[in-house]
Write an enzyme that holds these catalytic residues in place. Structure first.
Site, short mmCIF file in Angstrom:
data_model
loop_
_atom_site.label_atom_id
_atom_site.label_comp_id
_atom_site.label_asym_id
_atom_site.label_seq_id
_atom_site.Cartn_x
_atom_site.Cartn_y
_atom_site.Cartn_z
N GLY A 177 11.28 14.25 -27.59
CA GLY A 177 11.95 15.08 -28.70
C GLY A 177 13.11 15.77 -28.06
O GLY A 177 13.52 16.79 -28.30
N GLU A 181 0.71 11.50 -21.42
CA GLU A 181 0.99 12.89 -21.55
C GLU A 181 -0.08 13.98 -21.70
O GLU A 181 -1.12 13.68 -22.03
CB GLU A 181 1.57 12.71 -23.43
CG GLU A 181 2.05 13.88 -23.97
CD GLU A 181 2.60 13.77 -25.26
OE1 GLU A 181 3.29 12.73 -25.59
OE2 GLU A 181 2.61 14.69 -26.16
N ASP A 235 6.55 3.04 -26.21
CA ASP A 235 6.52 4.41 -26.50
C ASP A 235 5.26 4.65 -27.27
O ASP A 235 5.22 3.86 -28.37
CB ASP A 235 7.94 4.79 -26.92
CG ASP A 235 7.92 6.35 -26.93
OD1 ASP A 235 7.50 6.75 -26.15
OD2 ASP A 235 8.80 6.79 -27.88
P1 13P Z 1 13.65 12.34 -30.93
O1 13P Z 1 13.52 11.50 -31.77
O2 13P Z 1 13.10 13.88 -31.35
O3 13P Z 1 14.61 12.57 -30.01
O4 13P Z 1 12.27 12.21 -30.10
C1 13P Z 1 12.20 10.75 -29.34
C2 13P Z 1 11.19 10.54 -28.79
O5 13P Z 1 10.24 11.69 -27.97
C3 13P Z 1 10.41 9.37 -28.56
O6 13P Z 1 9.15 9.36 -27.95
#
Ligand code: 13P
Length: 279
Positions: A203, A134, A82
């Protein structure tokens, strides 16, 4: 062995009207609970190693842990990097056995984001892996503000990079500790009208669960990244386990008490996204 690429799990999700969670992992206890939850729900799952996780545990160790967990169940498990910020980050992950990488060029000028993402797509392809990019910028609660995804730029980004999944900014914000006002459906529909690529929401913790379920079933969004929501469950369980017995010092005994709440929360999430009973 059920190690899968991002495409392996997102293509059926898109066709079947459900979404797969990209679960932020920080260590053995949470990643194991997520995989056990996926197995219990007969659901695919995406294990994610983000920048915080990688600063704590070396990438090759994380790759081995993800792959070990994938080999221990018979539901698809994606080993996903990620927020890789450089080509080298992504190459390191592929070398460590990850089956999917996210290149985050969202801070770069558009042409640069497209050029660098396309290079990572080529890298991932040659390793038999997937690539997420992204377009627009997903901001951070209490930090950098978002820049909403422009549909025309999204169409260009998808076509010119060849990404397997595209993260978009449509009212989502990282690190929210509760549901926000919900995502901008108009902007989502405008993006869907100009591209066929599977869409990703970062998110995810801040998106109301009812809207997550609805979008999972009725949009091209087929990956929700969830971190904060589950880290809060883990942290709360850990705090009460520590406080319950001040004499206890063995961390294995303490950590054991985080398993059930995190496992159950992950199961609820998989059901909410419609991912249960899919494999
Ligand atoms: P949150 O922690 O806000 O759920 O977001 C996780 C995320 O988007 C990791 O890339």
């Amino acid at each position: 062995m059920t190690l899968a690429t991002l495409s392996d799990v997102l293509r059926p999700a898109l066709a079947g009207g459900y979404a797969v969670p990209g679960l932020v992992c920080l260590g053995w206890e949470d990643m194991r609970a997520y995989v056990m939850a996926a197995e219990a729900e007969r659901a695919p799952v995406i294990l994610q190693a983000g920048p915080g996780c990688r600063a704590h545990t070396p990438l090759p160790i994380l790759g081995a842990m993800f792959r070990h967990l994938a080999a221990s169940v018979d539901v698809p498990v994606v080993a996903h990097l990620d927020h890789g910020y450089t080509l080298a980050d992504c190459q390191d992950a592929l070398d460590a056995g990850f089956t999917s990488v996210m290149f985050d060029g969202s801070n770069l000028p558009l042409d640069e984001n497209i050029a660098q993402t396309a290079a990572v797509v080529a890298l991932a392809r040659s390793a038999g892996a997937s690539c997420e990019g992204e377009i627009g910028f997903v901001g951070y609660d209490g930090g950098a503000g978002s820049a909403g995804t422009d549909p025309a730029q999204a169409a260009r980004f998808a076509a010119e990079t060849g990404v397997d999944a595209m993260a978009i900014s449509v009212g989502n914000v990282h690190l929210q500790q509760g549901p926000g006002g919900g995502l901008d459906l108009g902007r989502i529909r405008a993006i869907e009208a100009v591209t066929r690529v599977p869409l990703v929401i970062h998110g995810g913790s801040g998106v109301p669960p009812a809207q997550r379920a609805d979008l999972a079933a009725r949009s091209r969004i087929c990956k929700f990244n969830i971190g904060t929501e589950l880290r809060m469950v883990f942290g709360t369980a850990l705090r009460s386990a520590v406080n319950r017995d001040p004499a206890r010092f063995d961390r294995l005994a303490i950590l054991q008490e985080t398993h059930e709440p995190v496992f159950e929360a992950a199961r609820t999430l998989l059901r909410n996204l419609g991912a249960s009973s899919r494999v």
